[in-house]
Design an enzyme around this catalytic site. Structure first.
Site, PDB file in Angstrom:
ATOM      1  N   VAL A 187       0.816  -1.226   0.000  1.00  0.00           N
ATOM      2  CA  VAL A 187       0.000   0.000   0.000  1.00  0.00           C
ATOM      3  C   VAL A 187       0.848   1.274   0.000  1.00  0.00           C
ATOM      4  CG1 VAL A 187      -2.043  -1.000   1.100  1.00  0.00           C
ATOM      5  CG2 VAL A 187      -0.304   0.109   2.522  1.00  0.00           C
ATOM      6  N   LYS A 188       2.144   1.149   0.224  1.00  0.00           N
ATOM      7  CA  LYS A 188       3.004   2.340   0.297  1.00  0.00           C
ATOM      8  C   LYS A 188       3.369   2.812  -1.124  1.00  0.00           C
ATOM      9  CE  LYS A 188       2.660   1.994   4.738  1.00  0.00           C
ATOM     10  NZ  LYS A 188       3.504   1.379   5.742  1.00  0.00           N
ATOM     11  N   ILE A 189       4.327   3.733  -1.247  1.00  0.00           N
ATOM     12  CA  ILE A 189       4.542   4.416  -2.535  1.00  0.00           C
ATOM     13  C   ILE A 189       5.171   3.492  -3.584  1.00  0.00           C
ATOM     14  CG2 ILE A 189       5.510   6.475  -3.646  1.00  0.00           C
ATOM     15  CD1 ILE A 189       3.566   7.248  -1.467  1.00  0.00           C
TER      16      ILE A 189
END
Ligand SMILES: *Cc1c(COP(=O)(O)O)cnc(C)c1O
Length: 386
Positions: A187-189
């Site tokens: 879910v992070k960049i």
């Protein structure tokens, strides 16, 4: 279902992982150092130490700064539990600094007040861990100034902020900190599936973290206490863990890094669009301080509940029922049962607690289309208007 966040995987990413699978090294091969160098170069930091999660990176960062049972570590209550747990792994005491009502990051004013009280009580923290909430950098020059005045070290929890910058300086450059930590959770960049990295400009901290991620073992004669008596020889100098990243993960990370700037641009465009679409609703939108470029890991809004006839929970549930995967970032960490058992209580950090009662994270990821974004706002408007 429109989730609140999701990874963006291309054919190039898949091929990068496949190539490693066909190579001689699944782990401890050439890809991890290459990924470390690429991330460090991107940020302008001297060293990158890749590990299997940001949680592990936070742990070895605390250990490298000699956090132990008599020490205090402070962080924001508006974060994921890992930002505080890292200190507990070292046996240290945790305390929190309330958030700023506008940026929802650790408040520098509250930090100064608390430091002055702590100095009087002779309980100054050894380490402060600011968290770049939702991808927006904390006021690092101000926190760094306080670090010099009060003598603490700084670990940036930059899990949300890969690709963000402040006054043109990339988060991860460690211009105002000892160590910065990234997460590469999906879910992070950018993602490596599970994965994280600790960045630093201090060679000794990098060396220590490299050892700590691999059992406390060194193969470097310079670090050894004895003479290397053969090619098999290594030494365990302290107690470490197996927190290593695999070459499969590093290959995925390297491939993803090529699109980091595009991801952050798309997230910024989505945020601008949300900003327009939400302007007439009884909510507060996230505010980005001048000079900051957010990576927009999250798009959190705060409901003005006095102007809305239904509850936070009702709005949450009807959006979920409409297939919109909203989320809450965050339930304040100090109110988790584990921290309550350590003595923390409701009322201690009123801004973070208000945030926890009012916040909703709307979907935010590069693959979110303009149409989906409009759909999110249409539902939200309908629900809020009753
Ligand atoms: C995701 C996250 C972490 C933990 O990251 P992992 O890579 O899943 O261990 C730590 N801190 C913050 C603020 C996060 O959002």
């Amino acid at each position: 279902m429109i989730p609140y966040g999701r990874q963006d995987i291309t054919e190039d990413d898949i091929q990068a992982v496949e190539q490693v699978l066909r190579s001689d090294w699944l782990t401890q091969g050439p890809m991890v150092p290459r990924f470390e160098q690429a991330v460090a170069d991107y940020c302008g930091a001297a060293h990158g130490v890749a590990v299997n999660s940001a949680t592990s990176a936070l742990h070895i960062a605390c250990l490298a700064l000699d956090v132990g049972p008599d020490d205090w570590v402070w962080t924001s209550p508006n974060t994921f539990v890992a930002s505080a747990n890292c200190a507990r792994y070292c046996g240290a005491h945790v305390d929190f600094v309330d958030i700023d009502p506008h940026t929802w990051n650790m408040s520098v004013a509250r930090l100064r007040e608390k430091l002055e009280q702590a100095r009087a009580a002779q309980r100054l923290p050894k380490v402060v861990i600011p968290v770049h909430f939702a991808g927006q950098p904390c006021d690092m020059p101000a926190i760094h100034q306080l670090a010099q005045e009060f003598g603490f070290r700084i670990i940036e929890d930059a899990s949300h902020a890969v690709g963000a910058s402040q006054e043109g300086v990339k988060v991860g450059a460690c211009a105002y900190s000892d160590i910065s930590v990234f997460s590469f959770h999906p879910v992070k960049i950018i993602t490596t599936a599970e994965g994280g990295m600790a960045l630093t400009n201090h060679p000794q901290l990098a060396e220590r973290m490299e050892r700590l991620r691999s059992h406390g073992i060194t193969r470097d004669p310079e670090q050894m206490q004895g003479e290397p008596i053969g090619p098999w020889y290594y030494e365990q100098l302290e107690l470490g863990s197996n927190y290593r990243m695999t070459d499969l993960q590093a290959a995925l990370g390297l491939s993803q890094l090529n699109r980091l700037d595009a991801f952050v641009s798309r997230r910024n465009a989505l945020a601008e669009h949300y900003e327009e679409l939400l302007s007439d609703l009884p909510i507060r939108r996230p505010r980005v301080t001048a000079g900051n470029r957010s990576a927009w890991h999250l798009y959190p809004i705060r409901l003005n509940l006095e102007a809305i006839s239904c509850s936070h929970r009702q709005i949450f549930e009807s959006l979920r029922e409409a297939g919109i995967g909203v989320n809450l970032h965050y339930m304040p960490v100090h109110l988790q049962p584990y921290y309550r058992n350590l003595g923390f209580q409701p009322g201690q950090y009123p801004e973070a607690e208000a945030h926890g009662r009012e916040a909703i994270s709307l979907p935010m990821y590069p693959g979110l289309s303009d149409e989906q974004q409009t759909e999110v706002i249409t539902h939200l408007t309908k629900v809020i208007s009753g």
